[in-house]
Design a protein around this motif. Structure first.
Motif, PDB file in Angstrom:
ATOM      1  N   VAL A 183      50.859  -0.963 -39.399  1.00 62.25           N
ATOM      2  CA  VAL A 183      50.461  -1.372 -38.043  1.00 62.25           C
ATOM      3  C   VAL A 183      49.938  -0.207 -37.204  1.00 62.25           C
ATOM      4  O   VAL A 183      49.464  -0.427 -36.090  1.00 62.25           O
ATOM      5  CB  VAL A 183      51.638  -2.057 -37.301  1.00 62.25           C
ATOM      6  CG1 VAL A 183      52.138  -3.245 -38.079  1.00 62.25           C
ATOM      7  CG2 VAL A 183      52.761  -1.075 -37.004  1.00 62.25           C
TER       8      VAL A 183
ATOM      9  N   LYS B 208      46.682  -0.158 -34.724  1.00 64.58           N
ATOM     10  CA  LYS B 208      46.126  -1.515 -34.632  1.00 64.58           C
ATOM     11  C   LYS B 208      46.540  -2.186 -33.333  1.00 64.58           C
ATOM     12  O   LYS B 208      47.583  -1.899 -32.767  1.00 64.58           O
ATOM     13  CB  LYS B 208      46.564  -2.353 -35.837  1.00 64.58           C
ATOM     14  CG  LYS B 208      45.986  -1.846 -37.144  1.00 64.58           C
ATOM     15  CD  LYS B 208      46.294  -2.760 -38.283  1.00 64.58           C
ATOM     16  CE  LYS B 208      45.621  -2.235 -39.564  1.00 64.58           C
ATOM     17  NZ  LYS B 208      45.988  -2.997 -40.739  1.00 64.58           N
ATOM     18  N   GLU B 209      45.708  -3.098 -32.910  1.00 63.86           N
ATOM     19  CA  GLU B 209      45.893  -3.787 -31.635  1.00 63.86           C
ATOM     20  C   GLU B 209      46.798  -5.009 -31.818  1.00 63.86           C
ATOM     21  O   GLU B 209      46.585  -5.816 -32.715  1.00 63.86           O
ATOM     22  CB  GLU B 209      44.519  -4.224 -31.123  1.00 63.86           C
ATOM     23  CG  GLU B 209      44.494  -4.667 -29.694  1.00 63.86           C
ATOM     24  CD  GLU B 209      43.058  -4.933 -29.241  1.00 63.86           C
ATOM     25  OE1 GLU B 209      42.479  -4.051 -28.581  1.00 63.86           O
ATOM     26  OE2 GLU B 209      42.534  -6.012 -29.569  1.00 63.86           O
TER      27      GLU B 209
ATOM     28  N   LYS C  84      46.919  -2.289 -26.719  1.00 63.34           N
ATOM     29  CA  LYS C  84      46.079  -1.389 -27.502  1.00 63.34           C
ATOM     30  C   LYS C  84      46.894  -0.185 -27.963  1.00 63.34           C
ATOM     31  O   LYS C  84      47.903   0.172 -27.337  1.00 63.34           O
ATOM     32  CB  LYS C  84      44.877  -0.948 -26.665  1.00 63.34           C
ATOM     33  CG  LYS C  84      43.953  -2.117 -26.321  1.00 63.34           C
ATOM     34  CD  LYS C  84      42.707  -1.660 -25.621  1.00 63.34           C
ATOM     35  CE  LYS C  84      41.806  -2.878 -25.354  1.00 63.34           C
ATOM     36  NZ  LYS C  84      40.563  -2.509 -24.676  1.00 63.34           N
ATOM     37  N   PRO C  85      46.471   0.451 -29.064  1.00 60.64           N
ATOM     38  CA  PRO C  85      47.204   1.616 -29.574  1.00 60.64           C
ATOM     39  C   PRO C  85      47.304   2.723 -28.536  1.00 60.64           C
ATOM     40  O   PRO C  85      46.391   2.927 -27.731  1.00 60.64           O
ATOM     41  CB  PRO C  85      46.363   2.064 -30.779  1.00 60.64           C
ATOM     42  CG  PRO C  85      45.573   0.865 -31.160  1.00 60.64           C
ATOM     43  CD  PRO C  85      45.321   0.105 -29.900  1.00 60.64           C
TER      44      PRO C  85
ATOM     45  N   THR D  30      48.904 -11.620 -33.362  1.00 59.03           N
ATOM     46  CA  THR D  30      48.202 -10.891 -34.420  1.00 59.03           C
ATOM     47  C   THR D  30      48.365  -9.393 -34.243  1.00 59.03           C
ATOM     48  O   THR D  30      48.548  -8.892 -33.122  1.00 59.03           O
ATOM     49  CB  THR D  30      46.688 -11.231 -34.411  1.00 59.03           C
ATOM     50  OG1 THR D  30      46.139 -10.880 -33.136  1.00 59.03           O
ATOM     51  CG2 THR D  30      46.456 -12.701 -34.676  1.00 59.03           C
ATOM     52  N   ILE D  31      48.281  -8.672 -35.369  1.00 63.84           N
ATOM     53  CA  ILE D  31      48.227  -7.210 -35.369  1.00 63.84           C
ATOM     54  C   ILE D  31      46.943  -6.852 -36.111  1.00 63.84           C
ATOM     55  O   ILE D  31      46.775  -7.210 -37.272  1.00 63.84           O
ATOM     56  CB  ILE D  31      49.480  -6.576 -36.022  1.00 63.84           C
ATOM     57  CG1 ILE D  31      49.465  -5.058 -35.887  1.00 63.84           C
ATOM     58  CG2 ILE D  31      49.674  -7.017 -37.449  1.00 63.84           C
ATOM     59  CD1 ILE D  31      49.861  -4.566 -34.542  1.00 63.84           C
ATOM     60  N   GLY D  32      46.017  -6.232 -35.409  1.00 58.70           N
ATOM     61  CA  GLY D  32      44.675  -6.092 -35.969  1.00 58.70           C
ATOM     62  C   GLY D  32      44.061  -7.483 -36.042  1.00 58.70           C
ATOM     63  O   GLY D  32      44.028  -8.218 -35.057  1.00 58.70           O
ATOM     64  N   ASN D  33      43.635  -7.876 -37.228  1.00 58.12           N
ATOM     65  CA  ASN D  33      43.114  -9.237 -37.429  1.00 58.12           C
ATOM     66  C   ASN D  33      44.084 -10.108 -38.209  1.00 58.12           C
ATOM     67  O   ASN D  33      43.733 -11.210 -38.627  1.00 58.12           O
ATOM     68  CB  ASN D  33      41.758  -9.187 -38.176  1.00 58.12           C
ATOM     69  CG  ASN D  33      40.695  -8.476 -37.361  1.00 58.12           C
ATOM     70  OD1 ASN D  33      40.609  -8.677 -36.149  1.00 58.12           O
ATOM     71  ND2 ASN D  33      39.897  -7.638 -38.013  1.00 58.12           N
ATOM     72  N   GLU D  34      45.309  -9.604 -38.419  1.00 57.21           N
ATOM     73  CA  GLU D  34      46.273 -10.288 -39.281  1.00 57.21           C
ATOM     74  C   GLU D  34      47.328 -11.011 -38.453  1.00 57.21           C
ATOM     75  O   GLU D  34      47.928 -10.433 -37.545  1.00 57.21           O
ATOM     76  CB  GLU D  34      46.953  -9.266 -40.197  1.00 57.21           C
ATOM     77  CG  GLU D  34      47.721  -9.862 -41.339  1.00 57.21           C
ATOM     78  CD  GLU D  34      46.825 -10.576 -42.337  1.00 57.21           C
ATOM     79  OE1 GLU D  34      47.144 -11.743 -42.657  1.00 57.21           O
ATOM     80  OE2 GLU D  34      45.828  -9.985 -42.782  1.00 57.21           O
TER      81      GLU D  34
END
Length: 201
Positions: A87, A90-91, A116-117, A150-154
């Motif tokens: 993670v 990642k956003e 945001k990170p 979500t974390i990133g696109n996941e």
């Protein structure tokens, strides 16, 4: 049970005292015999009260035991798959997240948050406003009623649960310290050995 048993014992005392007084007046019973009956009755009161307390404790214990059984029968938390995600950098996003503990009693309504990170995001509000619930959803103690996190696109629901929680650091409102050494407190929950250098870092 206890108020009922106390009332019954008082009725017995008054009954024996009244009946004994009449018998003493009639001369068919001595005052000493009446006092003896009352003393026996007082000796019986202790065990009767103990039995009533036992039934109270038994009822309480039955309820607690049932709750423990329910907890032990809960299925083990498992992920949908074994996907592992790093993670870092990642956003984190909450997209239209709604949640309710009970049906028709919604706690969160369409929450949208972007973390945001390397930034700080603060949730401020009154007690009972849903701040802790949001963190419980992020930690996956609960699932959103609608929307996704979500974390990133996941989607976090697709990430291995152990892997996900190992990457979350939580400092609670109450700083609980368990009996034991400082080291044992610091490594609590880790499933691996930690060297002294790593512990200091």
């Amino acid at each position: 049970m206890q108020p009922i048993s106390n009332m019954l014992m008082m009725i017995l005392v008054i009954g024996i005292l009244t009946y004994g007084a009449i018998r003493v007046i009639q001369g068919s019973l001595t005052m000493g015999a009446l006092i003896s009956f009352l003393m026996y009755l007082f000796q019986l009161m202790g065990p009767v009260i103990m039995v009533s307390q036992f039934f109270n404790e038994l009822a309480e214990t039955s309820g607690s035991t049932e709750r423990i059984r329910e907890m032990l029968n809960e299925p083990i938390e498992e992920s949908a798959d074994d996907q592992k995600v790093d993670v870092a950098g990642k956003e984190l996003q909450l997209q239209n997240v709604s949640f309710s503990y009970e049906k028709d009693k919604q706690i969160l309504h369409n929450i949208n948050v972007v973390a945001k990170p390397n930034t700080v995001v603060a949730f401020a509000g009154p007690s009972g406003g849903g701040k802790s619930t949001i963190f419980s959803l992020i930690e996956r103690f609960y699932k959103p009623t609608s929307g996704k996190i979500t974390i990133g696109n996941e989607n976090i629901d697709n990430i291995d649960l152990t892997n996900w929680r190992h990457q979350i650091g939580l400092v609670g409102q109450n700083s609980a310290v368990m009996p034991g050494t400082i080291r044992e407190n610091l490594v609590c929950g880790l499933d691996r050995e930690v060297s002294d250098d790593e512990l200091w870092r």
